[in-house]
Design an enzyme around this catalytic site. Structure first.
Site, PDB file in Angstrom:
ATOM      1  N   SER A 185       0.933  -4.124 -17.364  1.00 20.07           N
ATOM      2  CA  SER A 185       1.262  -5.523 -17.083  1.00 20.07           C
ATOM      3  C   SER A 185      -0.001  -6.367 -17.018  1.00 20.07           C
ATOM      4  CB  SER A 185       2.004  -5.614 -15.745  1.00 20.07           C
ATOM      5  OG  SER A 185       2.074  -6.941 -15.283  1.00 20.07           O
ATOM      6  N   TYR A 230       2.922  -4.433  -6.920  1.00 18.28           N
ATOM      7  CA  TYR A 230       3.398  -4.204  -8.290  1.00 18.28           C
ATOM      8  C   TYR A 230       2.208  -4.012  -9.227  1.00 18.28           C
ATOM      9  CZ  TYR A 230       5.164  -5.266 -12.957  1.00 18.28           C
ATOM     10  OH  TYR A 230       5.442  -5.225 -14.299  1.00 18.28           O
TER      11      TYR A 230
END
Length: 335
Positions: free
Chosen positions: A127, A152
């Site tokens: 990501s 995350y």
């Protein structure tokens, strides 16, 4: 090829599976169909795959160690595209254990399955959030990513480190793809485009964080999938020029690679909202709010390494991508 696609009922997973099936690959699609967002949308995505020649669905959680071991042993996949994860930056502030179970334990199960069953190439979703507190633009794979600002992001950075370990110890070719704000038809309901569209159509104000002073490198779904497929087809390899004295985070003396997949064209959030307003033919009522915990003010992908590796960079214009999403949304929800 026989390919495992995890997260097959997800936004990127469904679209990737369709592309693989269209070219004749056999796809085993895995998903746990959890209720992080509306399960009906996941089921509708899955319905587009079910019945297509070469596709089989397995309902399984990547965190299920015994289940994953059996799946890999039974199926003997040629390659794996690992897209399943607990997504969302803000959700990780309230539900950290969900990220450990899926993104860390689940990824370990994927690595072990690949290791013990001679998988030729593992491609996995990282990501843009791994860049965290970085302010040097554009974000480059050569830069350090040691300062995540959400759990995350930390789990995605951990995935890259775990993958490198398996590439180094066991010769498993791994490629991590740092996705930059993916959008388009069949997208996730927790993402800005979906939230804004729904609110505007319902006559509700939209929450615009950092008082609108945000930039995102919005990347259209078809461009993401094109990048995934091209990278899958070029197996990660040792960098013969790798210098351990001045180590480069993007490559290694193991068969390991990491690439950005972004549009290489950051867009102001207010301009993005303008594209939505234009597509809907309706104005948005904006509620300007401070930057949220875990968010970053800007993302911007340097895509030169991806271009050098597979000869492709995303380029779908924002208005075109937003128009396609709005057309899908109106048709799907009949509004």
């Amino acid at each position: 090829m026989k390919i495992l696609v995890t997260g097959a009922a997800g936004f990127i997973g469904m679209t990737t599976s369709l592309r693989l099936l269209a070219r004749g690959d056999e796809v085993v699609g895995l998903d746990n169909l959890n209720d992080y967002y509306e399960v009906s949308l996941k089921e509708s995505r899955l319905a587009r795959l079910t019945g297509l020649p070469g596709f089989r669905f397995v309902k399984l959680d990547v965190g299920d160690r015994a289940g994953m071991e059996k799946l890999f042993a039974d199926e003997k996949f040629d390659k794996v595209i690992h897209l399943a994860a607990q997504a969302g930056v803000r959700y990780s502030l309230q539900n950290p254990h969900a990220y450990v179970d899926s993104n860390l334990v689940g990824f370990t199960n994927i690595l072990e399955g690949c290791r013990h069953n001679k998988v030729a190439h593992l491609v996995y979703a990282s990501s843009s959030s791994v860049y965290g507190g970085n302010t040097k633009m554009p974000f480059s794979e050569h830069d350090s990513v040691d300062h995540p600002v959400s759990l995350y992001a930390a789990t995605k950075k951990a995935n890259e480190l775990m993958a490198h370990t398996y590439s180094h110890l066991f010769g498993l070719p791994t490629t991590g793809l740092r996705f930059f704000t993916v959008y388009g038809p069949w997208g996730r309901p927790d993402m800005a485009l979906f939230l804004f569209t729904k609110a505007i159509l319902e006559g509700r104000p939209i929450d615009v964080f950092n008082f609108g002073n945000m930039q995102r490198d919005f990347t259209y779904i078809d461009d993401i999938v094109e990048g995934v497929i091209r990278v899958l087809d070029r197996t990660a390899a040792v960098n013969p020029a790798y210098d351990a004295i001045s180590a480069d985070p993007a490559t290694s003396n193991a068969p390991y690679r990491v690439f950005n997949i972004g549009n290489n064209n950051p867009v102001q959030l207010l301009d993005f909202i303008g594209a939505i307003e234009k597509a809907l033919g309706m104005p948005a009522e904006k509620r300007l709010l401070p930057l949220q915990d875990g968010d970053v003010p800007a993302t911007y992908a340097d895509t030169s390494l991806l271009n050098d590796w597979v000869g492709f960079v995303p380029a779908t214009p924002i208005q075109e991508g937003v128009d396609r999403f709005i057309a899908w949304y109106r048709d799907y929800y009949k509004v």
